[in-house]
Structure formats: structure tokens, C-alpha cells
Design an enzyme around this catalytic site. Sequence first.
Site: not given
Length: 257
Positions: A63, A108, A111, A131
Site C-alpha cells: 500500500a 498489500g 496480499e 507492515e
Amino acid sequence: METIETKIENGIGWIILNRPDKLNAINLKMLEELEEVTKNFEENNDVKVIIFTGNGKAFSAGADISQFKELNSISAWNFAKKGRKVMDYIESISKPTIAMINGYALGGGLELALACDFRIAAEEASLGLPEINLGIYPGFGGTQRLVRAIGKAKAMELMMTGDRISAKEAERIGLVNKVTPLSSLKEETIKFAGKLMEKSPIALAILKSVILYGNDSPLLDGLNMESLGWGVVFSTEDEKEGVNAFLEKRKAVFKGK
Ligand code: CO8
């Protein structure tokens, strides 16, 4: 599109994350575009298999951290919900999906790859959920999908240490299906997609939904879904073709009917 490139070639719908100068970091715009393009490809009959990959040296480094500066509890929750919705949608689509991991697949980005059915990685790639090093934790489904993908011990290790692992190690622990040198990644991924395209798309779609349903259900419910789906498959022309082709000693040609 601003953050994604797409093309359709020989039955493959390519979704190419395209912010190479930011290692394809996933911002809100990219999430929105991912949702839009995946929906388009799901509805497009020319697309049989969808491949996600990244431009430049990363699949995606996660992200977009620069967006985090403005987040408070409510907007972070909303961003996580939006990301989760997109990943859930990608996981649920009826066509086979492959993450072609050309480089970093972090946070992300990993993910997103976890929401795909298959992960094929370049030897040079590096994977992880870092993260925790930012004082946060995975929020696009990673805490749940990684445990289901590789088991609790390794998943907890990856998420709680934030360590990055090589593609070879990812293959060893069952996180990726296949590893190949970057120079042959595209060719190998297309070859893998080709195998899927030879099958009945209806049988694949039902099989996929039975597997995903069963992954989150008690055994008996999953087994019931399997039997039910098995009945549905027998209403297709592809089933007749597959069985007849075997009995007539020829290769089946499935039409998706
Ligand atoms: N977000 C924003 N920008 C990024 C990101 C990112 N995740 N990763 C890299 N970039 C940018 C860098 O800032 C840099 O930009 P600039 O040139 O303008 O300074 C550019 O990409 C190139 O990056 P580097 O110079 O750092 O490249 P290196 O080769 O030196 O390092 C690394 C590569 C190791 C991948 C390094 O960039 C890195 O550690 N990136 C961050 C990885 C990370 O922590 N990812 C997790 C992000 S958090 C997340 O994914 C949470 C998902 C769930 C969110 C739920 C909603 C709240």
C-alpha cells in the site's frame, strides 16, 4: 487508466500495475482501477485467464505509505475495508487468476498476490509482509489468507518479524506455486495459463468456488458443496465432451457450455 495497464492477448487478460517509480505502491486510485478492470475482464468472453503483474522492478511494494500520513482511525478503517473488498472480489471471480511476481511483492502487494489462485515468481523476487516495521499490520486480508495458505507458524513468523523471504523460500513453504528465472517468467506463466485454458471453464469455475467455500467451512459443508457442484457439472456440454473424448481416445475440446 492512471495506475494500471491492461491488454488482452490469446485469451489472457493482463492487469499490469503501473507506478514503477513508486514500486507499484497501491494507492486509492489503483484500488479503484483494479476493481474496475477485474470486473471488465470477468465479463469479457475473450478473457479466459487473468494475470496480474507489475511494471518495472516490483510486483508491488505494498500500500502507498505516503497516503498513511493523512489517515486517522476512521479513514484507515475505510481504506482497509475498500482494499479488502477489492481483494475479496478478485479472489471470488470465476476465472482463474495468476499473480506473476516479477520482483518485490510486499505488504498489500503480497496480499493482492494471495487473493489470486496461483503465484508464479521470478527467482529474483522478494516477498514479505513488513507492515509490522511501520507499527501497523497487514490490512488487505493478509492476516487471514496467509495463515490459510501456509499455516499458522510460518504465517505468524512472516507477519510478526516482517522479514522478507526469497522466491525459493516462498516456494519451499508453499507460498508460491513455481519459481523461474526472471528471463523466462513471462513464458512460464503463459505456459501455465495455457494449461488452464485447455480445461472446461465451467468446471474450473465451479471447482474454484467449491475449493474456496470449503476453505472457510466445516468439512461436512464443504463436502456437500462438492457433491452439489458435481451434479451441476453434469448439466454441461463440456462434461459430455470430456467423457466422450476419453472414450473415443481423442483430446477434448471444451467450449464453456
Ligand atoms: N508506498 C509508497 N512509496 C513506496 C513504497 C510504498 N509501499 N515502496 C516504495 N516506495 C517508493 C519509495 O518511497 C521511492 O520513492 P522516491 O523515489 O520518490 O523516494 C521509490 O518507491 C523507490 O523505492 P526505494 O528507493 O525505497 O527502493 P529500494 O530499492 O531502495 O527499496 C524496498 C525497495 C525495500 C521495497 C523499499 O522501497 C521498501 O521497503 N518499501 C516499503 C515496503 C513496505 O513497507 N510495504 C508495506 C506497506 S504497508 C501495506 O502494504 C499495508 C497494506 C494494508 C493496508 C490496509 C489499509 C490501512
